[in-house]
Design a protein around this motif. Sequence first.
Motif, mmCIF file in Angstrom:
data_model
loop_
_atom_site.group_PDB
_atom_site.id
_atom_site.type_symbol
_atom_site.label_atom_id
_atom_site.label_comp_id
_atom_site.label_asym_id
_atom_site.label_seq_id
_atom_site.Cartn_x
_atom_site.Cartn_y
_atom_site.Cartn_z
ATOM 1 N N HIS A 92 101.602 65.694 133.023
ATOM 2 C CA HIS A 92 101.492 66.075 134.445
ATOM 3 C C HIS A 92 100.103 66.639 134.710
ATOM 4 O O HIS A 92 99.536 67.298 133.837
ATOM 5 C CB HIS A 92 102.499 67.172 134.784
ATOM 6 N N ASP A 93 99.594 66.444 135.914
ATOM 7 C CA ASP A 93 98.310 67.077 136.235
ATOM 8 C C ASP A 93 98.527 68.577 136.515
ATOM 9 O O ASP A 93 99.665 69.072 136.473
ATOM 10 C CB ASP A 93 97.574 66.341 137.374
ATOM 11 N N LEU A 95 98.273 70.459 139.191
ATOM 12 C CA LEU A 95 99.107 70.829 140.342
ATOM 13 C C LEU A 95 100.586 70.619 140.029
ATOM 14 O O LEU A 95 101.421 71.486 140.283
ATOM 15 C CB LEU A 95 98.696 70.009 141.577
ATOM 16 N N SER A 96 100.882 69.478 139.447
ATOM 17 C CA SER A 96 102.269 69.158 139.137
ATOM 18 C C SER A 96 102.855 70.120 138.100
ATOM 19 O O SER A 96 104.028 70.503 138.180
ATOM 20 C CB SER A 96 102.340 67.699 138.659
ATOM 21 N N ASN A 97 102.023 70.543 137.141
ATOM 22 C CA ASN A 97 102.481 71.565 136.204
ATOM 23 C C ASN A 97 102.975 72.810 136.933
ATOM 24 O O ASN A 97 103.914 73.464 136.508
ATOM 25 C CB ASN A 97 101.346 71.957 135.243
ATOM 26 N N THR A 99 104.092 72.914 140.118
ATOM 27 C CA THR A 99 105.100 72.693 141.161
ATOM 28 C C THR A 99 106.457 72.280 140.601
ATOM 29 O O THR A 99 107.489 72.519 141.252
ATOM 30 C CB THR A 99 104.662 71.595 142.161
ATOM 31 N N VAL A 100 106.480 71.669 139.416
ATOM 32 C CA VAL A 100 107.718 71.044 138.950
ATOM 33 C C VAL A 100 108.861 72.062 138.804
ATOM 34 O O VAL A 100 109.993 71.805 139.241
ATOM 35 C CB VAL A 100 107.467 70.199 137.663
ATOM 36 N N VAL A 110 108.371 69.993 148.269
ATOM 37 C CA VAL A 110 107.100 69.650 147.630
ATOM 38 C C VAL A 110 105.948 70.354 148.350
ATOM 39 O O VAL A 110 105.065 70.931 147.716
ATOM 40 C CB VAL A 110 106.891 68.117 147.617
ATOM 41 N N GLU A 114 103.547 73.085 146.619
ATOM 42 C CA GLU A 114 102.109 72.832 146.445
ATOM 43 C C GLU A 114 101.279 73.961 147.054
ATOM 44 O O GLU A 114 100.272 74.388 146.495
ATOM 45 C CB GLU A 114 101.722 71.472 147.041
ATOM 46 N N ASN A 131 93.811 68.018 140.127
ATOM 47 C CA ASN A 131 94.150 66.664 139.681
ATOM 48 C C ASN A 131 93.820 66.401 138.211
ATOM 49 O O ASN A 131 94.035 65.299 137.715
ATOM 50 C CB ASN A 131 93.453 65.621 140.552
ATOM 51 N N LYS A 133 94.166 66.495 134.154
ATOM 52 C CA LYS A 133 95.237 66.533 133.156
ATOM 53 C C LYS A 133 94.906 67.629 132.140
ATOM 54 O O LYS A 133 93.729 67.896 131.881
ATOM 55 C CB LYS A 133 95.325 65.178 132.431
ATOM 56 N N ARG A 149 101.077 78.623 136.619
ATOM 57 C CA ARG A 149 102.400 77.990 136.651
ATOM 58 C C ARG A 149 103.501 79.060 136.642
ATOM 59 O O ARG A 149 104.455 78.990 137.427
ATOM 60 C CB ARG A 149 102.576 77.058 135.452
#
Length: 240
Positions: A92-93, A95-97, A99-100, A110, A114, A131, A133, A149
């Motif tokens: 995950h990038d 941001l995704s780290n 938000t998940v 979402v 974010e 963005n 990784k 996170r």
Amino acid sequence: MIDIQHLSKTFGTHEVLRDIDFSVNQGEVVTIIGSSGSGKSTLLRCINLLEKPSSGQIIYKGENILEDGHNVYEYRTKLGMVFQQFNLFNNHDVLSNCTVGQIKVLKRSVDEAEKIAIKYLNVVGMDNYINAKPSQLSGGQKQRVAIARALSMEPDVMLFDEPTSALDPEMVGEVLKVMKDLAKSGLTMLVVTHEMGFAKEVSDRVVFMDQGVIAEEGAPEEIFNNPVHDRTREFLKRII
Ligand code: ADP
Ligand code: MG
């Protein structure tokens, strides 16, 4: 906020934690120091129930969370954890780290997730890397993302288990700086560390663990300048 009473943890026949009484107050920064193998990580892991205590009680905001029928799942969302090895999701990038967990566990949208993630990535100085990784980041940057996170879940307490021990020396400072700022902001923090400068400067209370017990605890001045126990003195002599 968290009150641990008579906590013990046994692996097989090995009693790793013995009758620990310990508490963290709202807004307090507590550092845990002690030799390798003294039970520091196990104590943190019992507090957030990554390990099940063998006996004892964990009282969180007045409720005994080990009692049958208590919502352990909800309790765990109130504790943020930062590990020595970052434990980022490598596929995950950034941001995704961040938000998940918010989306899956806290059921945030979402958009909201974010927004909150970016707020905390800004706090740790990583908002320009949303963005990227994890593989593209330095160790210090990874750990700052891991902190963002955990903060994105807006926990009541942050637990840190040797957050700078896996870092190259030149990256320790940037992570400690973030942690110092968080401490000053009034966040409740429980930090296992070998960084004695941090412990001295930032903590309200220092806990010295030795062979599964809290051998000594007190204000940093007391522990560092005037330790009562020989074992505390020996440990500090070795590490400082
Ligand atoms: P510290 O973080 O202070 O270095 P730990 O809490 O990691 O200490 O470990 C305390 C003791 O518990 C060590 O002797 C370790 O080998 C043992 N231990 C930790 N986790 C486990 C486990 N999952 N199974 C068996 N023994 C364990
Ligand atoms: Mg450990």
